[in-house]
Design a protein around this motif. Structure first.
Motif, PDB file in Angstrom:
ATOM      1  N   SER A 195       0.828  -1.138  -0.147  1.00 45.35           N
ATOM      2  CA  SER A 195       0.081  -0.099   0.023  1.00 45.35           C
ATOM      3  C   SER A 195       0.831   1.281  -0.017  1.00 45.35           C
ATOM      4  CB  SER A 195      -0.842  -0.064   1.415  1.00 45.35           C
ATOM      5  OG  SER A 195      -0.082   0.260   2.392  1.00 45.35           O
ATOM      6  N   ASN A 196       0.143   2.298  -0.141  1.00 46.47           N
ATOM      7  CA  ASN A 196       0.956   3.760  -0.003  1.00 46.47           C
ATOM      8  C   ASN A 196       1.592   3.818   1.200  1.00 46.47           C
ATOM      9  OD1 ASN A 196      -0.049   4.258  -2.720  1.00 46.47           O
ATOM     10  ND2 ASN A 196      -1.883   5.372  -1.799  1.00 46.47           N
ATOM     11  N   GLU A 197       0.839   3.462   2.420  1.00 48.04           N
ATOM     12  CA  GLU A 197       1.344   3.760   3.617  1.00 48.04           C
ATOM     13  C   GLU A 197       2.624   2.839   3.985  1.00 48.04           C
ATOM     14  OE1 GLU A 197      -2.667   4.991   3.316  1.00 48.04           O
ATOM     15  OE2 GLU A 197      -1.783   3.218   2.621  1.00 48.04           O
ATOM     16  N   ASP A 198       2.364   1.421   3.425  1.00 46.20           N
ATOM     17  CA  ASP A 198       3.646   0.607   3.628  1.00 46.20           C
ATOM     18  C   ASP A 198       4.900   0.726   2.879  1.00 46.20           C
ATOM     19  OD1 ASP A 198       2.328  -0.726   5.504  1.00 46.20           O
ATOM     20  OD2 ASP A 198       1.512  -2.289   4.232  1.00 46.20           O
ATOM     21  N   CYS A 199       4.421   1.268   1.580  1.00 49.12           N
ATOM     22  CA  CYS A 199       5.707   1.967   0.835  1.00 49.12           C
ATOM     23  C   CYS A 199       6.458   3.082   1.714  1.00 49.12           C
ATOM     24  CB  CYS A 199       4.931   2.560  -0.484  1.00 49.12           C
ATOM     25  SG  CYS A 199       6.136   3.453  -1.582  1.00 49.12           S
ATOM     26  N   ASP A 222      -7.698   0.755 -10.073  1.00 51.70           N
ATOM     27  CA  ASP A 222      -8.748   0.977  -9.440  1.00 51.70           C
ATOM     28  C   ASP A 222      -8.978   1.336  -7.988  1.00 51.70           C
ATOM     29  OD1 ASP A 222     -10.792  -0.139 -11.553  1.00 51.70           O
ATOM     30  OD2 ASP A 222      -9.832  -2.053 -11.252  1.00 51.70           O
ATOM     31  N   ASN A 223      -7.575   1.073  -7.426  1.00 49.91           N
ATOM     32  CA  ASN A 223      -7.837   1.213  -5.803  1.00 49.91           C
ATOM     33  C   ASN A 223      -6.581   2.337  -5.587  1.00 49.91           C
ATOM     34  OD1 ASN A 223      -9.686  -0.863  -5.203  1.00 49.91           O
ATOM     35  ND2 ASN A 223      -7.970  -1.993  -6.131  1.00 49.91           N
ATOM     36  N   ASN A 224      -6.110   3.171  -6.424  1.00 51.05           N
ATOM     37  CA  ASN A 224      -5.249   4.469  -6.224  1.00 51.05           C
ATOM     38  C   ASN A 224      -5.280   5.372  -7.242  1.00 51.05           C
ATOM     39  OD1 ASN A 224      -3.390   5.270  -4.574  1.00 51.05           O
ATOM     40  ND2 ASN A 224      -1.667   3.670  -5.004  1.00 51.05           N
ATOM     41  N   MET A 225      -4.592   6.612  -7.080  1.00 49.39           N
ATOM     42  CA  MET A 225      -4.543   7.721  -7.779  1.00 49.39           C
ATOM     43  C   MET A 225      -3.049   7.962  -7.651  1.00 49.39           C
ATOM     44  SD  MET A 225      -8.094   9.431  -7.518  1.00 49.39           S
ATOM     45  CE  MET A 225      -8.080   9.731  -5.716  1.00 49.39           C
ATOM     46  N   LYS A 226      -2.522   8.634  -8.751  1.00 48.27           N
ATOM     47  CA  LYS A 226      -1.054   9.206  -8.603  1.00 48.27           C
ATOM     48  C   LYS A 226      -1.087  10.352  -7.723  1.00 48.27           C
ATOM     49  CE  LYS A 226       0.273   8.412 -13.811  1.00 48.27           C
ATOM     50  NZ  LYS A 226       0.512   9.406 -14.898  1.00 48.27           N
ATOM     51  N   ASP A 227      -1.999  11.103  -7.844  1.00 50.37           N
ATOM     52  CA  ASP A 227      -1.959  12.522  -6.764  1.00 50.37           C
ATOM     53  C   ASP A 227      -2.119  11.865  -5.171  1.00 50.37           C
ATOM     54  OD1 ASP A 227      -1.635  14.021  -8.787  1.00 50.37           O
ATOM     55  OD2 ASP A 227      -3.582  14.758  -8.549  1.00 50.37           O
ATOM     56  N   LEU A 228      -2.903  10.919  -4.957  1.00 50.25           N
ATOM     57  CA  LEU A 228      -3.181  10.322  -3.628  1.00 50.25           C
ATOM     58  C   LEU A 228      -1.839   9.669  -3.060  1.00 50.25           C
ATOM     59  CD1 LEU A 228      -4.921   9.835  -1.111  1.00 50.25           C
ATOM     60  CD2 LEU A 228      -5.790   7.862  -2.808  1.00 50.25           C
ATOM     61  N   ALA A 229      -1.366   8.670  -3.910  1.00 43.35           N
ATOM     62  CA  ALA A 229      -0.233   8.091  -3.671  1.00 43.35           C
ATOM     63  C   ALA A 229       1.136   9.204  -3.409  1.00 43.35           C
ATOM     64  CB  ALA A 229       0.302   7.005  -4.893  1.00 43.35           C
ATOM     65  N   ARG A 230       1.252   9.994  -4.150  1.00 49.49           N
ATOM     66  CA  ARG A 230       2.221  10.881  -4.125  1.00 49.49           C
ATOM     67  C   ARG A 230       2.009  11.717  -2.727  1.00 49.49           C
ATOM     68  NH1 ARG A 230       1.501  14.613  -7.091  1.00 49.49           N
ATOM     69  NH2 ARG A 230       1.423  13.668  -8.962  1.00 49.49           N
ATOM     70  N   MET A 231       0.878  11.986  -2.439  1.00 47.23           N
ATOM     71  CA  MET A 231       0.695  12.865  -1.214  1.00 47.23           C
ATOM     72  C   MET A 231       0.898  12.192   0.105  1.00 47.23           C
ATOM     73  SD  MET A 231      -2.717  14.916  -0.194  1.00 47.23           S
ATOM     74  CE  MET A 231      -3.857  13.271  -0.061  1.00 47.23           C
ATOM     75  N   SER A 232       0.256  10.895  -0.002  1.00 43.18           N
ATOM     76  CA  SER A 232       0.323   9.919   0.926  1.00 43.18           C
ATOM     77  C   SER A 232       1.702   9.620   1.606  1.00 43.18           C
ATOM     78  CB  SER A 232      -0.429   8.644   0.673  1.00 43.18           C
ATOM     79  OG  SER A 232      -1.865   8.771   0.522  1.00 43.18           O
TER      80      SER A 232
END
Length: 264
Positions: A195-199, A222-232
């Protein structure tokens, strides 16, 4: 040109990575059609006729869809471990014996002036493995398709100049999404995806003084977005004192377009 690379494509629909040096040009995986692979290589001005081979991480279709086509069309040697060879042979079509080579897990092989170390990952494939590339004192780590990031993996990849690291899903998007529960459980499990968090948590442990770039890879459509991943990832790293946006920068990857060639 010293060690350089491009993330040709990354995501749940197809994955391919290019890495090169002064005298070696290699693909890692070919998870898109032959036509798409040629288009992606042309985006970064790489002639497929100049490639020296293809390394394979594992047999899932988003990593081998165009493997047989590219190997036959350009007569490229393929390097994979024994279990991966057995698992994928029925899916890549006929490949001549002189194009088949063994690259065992947890080994180092030298391709001209490029040293490549393979390491195992926890994923639901026959014997999945990824790679660290070294040349001229520079180090690039390709790390996706992880159920979790073990201490062994962290030790192998730590302090790379550049990481291509999985940030597959946002946990809440996955839990609330349309996937059936058995698929959600697979993705969230120890042989699924990070996940983004575990990354971000893993990156906190492996970023070093040499690290300059992190490419967030294998995002779920389906379960992520570039902006969301980068921000997280960015927010979690900043909270832990990592100088993101200063000496270290985050970059997006895409399933249909290549990142510009980068030389660490």
């Amino acid at each position: 040109m010293s060690l350089h690379f491009s993330v040709l494509a990354s995501g749940s629909t197809g994955n391919a990575f290019y890495v090169g040096t002064e005298n070696q040009k290699l693909l890692v995986d070919a998870g898109l059609s032959g036509k798409q692979m040629e288009r992606l290589l042309s985006e970064v001005q790489i002639d497929p006729n100049e490639l020296d081979g293809i390394l394979v991480t594992h047999e899932h279709s988003d990593h081998i869809k165009g493997l047989g086509i590219m190997a036959r069309r350009y007569h490229l040697p393929i390097y994979a471990n024994e279990k991966t060879w057995r698992a994928m042979e029925g899916y890549i079509g006929k490949v001549s014996l002189d194009q088949k080579f063994d690259f065992p897990m947890s080994s180092v092989q030298t391709f001209g002036d490029l040293d490549i170390e393979s390491f195992g990952v926890s994923h639901d494939a026959a014997e999945p493995m990824f790679f660290v590339f070294r040349n001229g004192g520079k180090k690039v780590a390709l790390v996706t398709d992880l159920g979790y990031v073990s201490e062994r993996i962290k030790k192998t990849v730590e302090n790379a100049d550049a990481f291509i690291f999985e940030s597959n899903h946002d946990v809440e998007m996955l839990r609330m999404g349309r996937y059936p529960w058995n698929i959600k459980r697979r993705i969230l499990g120890d042989k699924g995806h990070v996940s983004n968090e575990d990354c971000a948590l893993a990156l906190t442990d492996i970023i070093g003084n040499d690290t300059k770039r992190i490419y967030l890879a294998h995002l779920s459509q389906d379960n992520n977005m570039k902006d969301l991943a980068r921000m997280s990832v960015q927010n979690m790293l900043k909270d832990r004192g990592v100088p993101i946006g200063e000496s270290i920068h985050l970059y997006d990857t895409d399933p249909t377009s290549a990142t510009p060639i980068y030389t660490p």
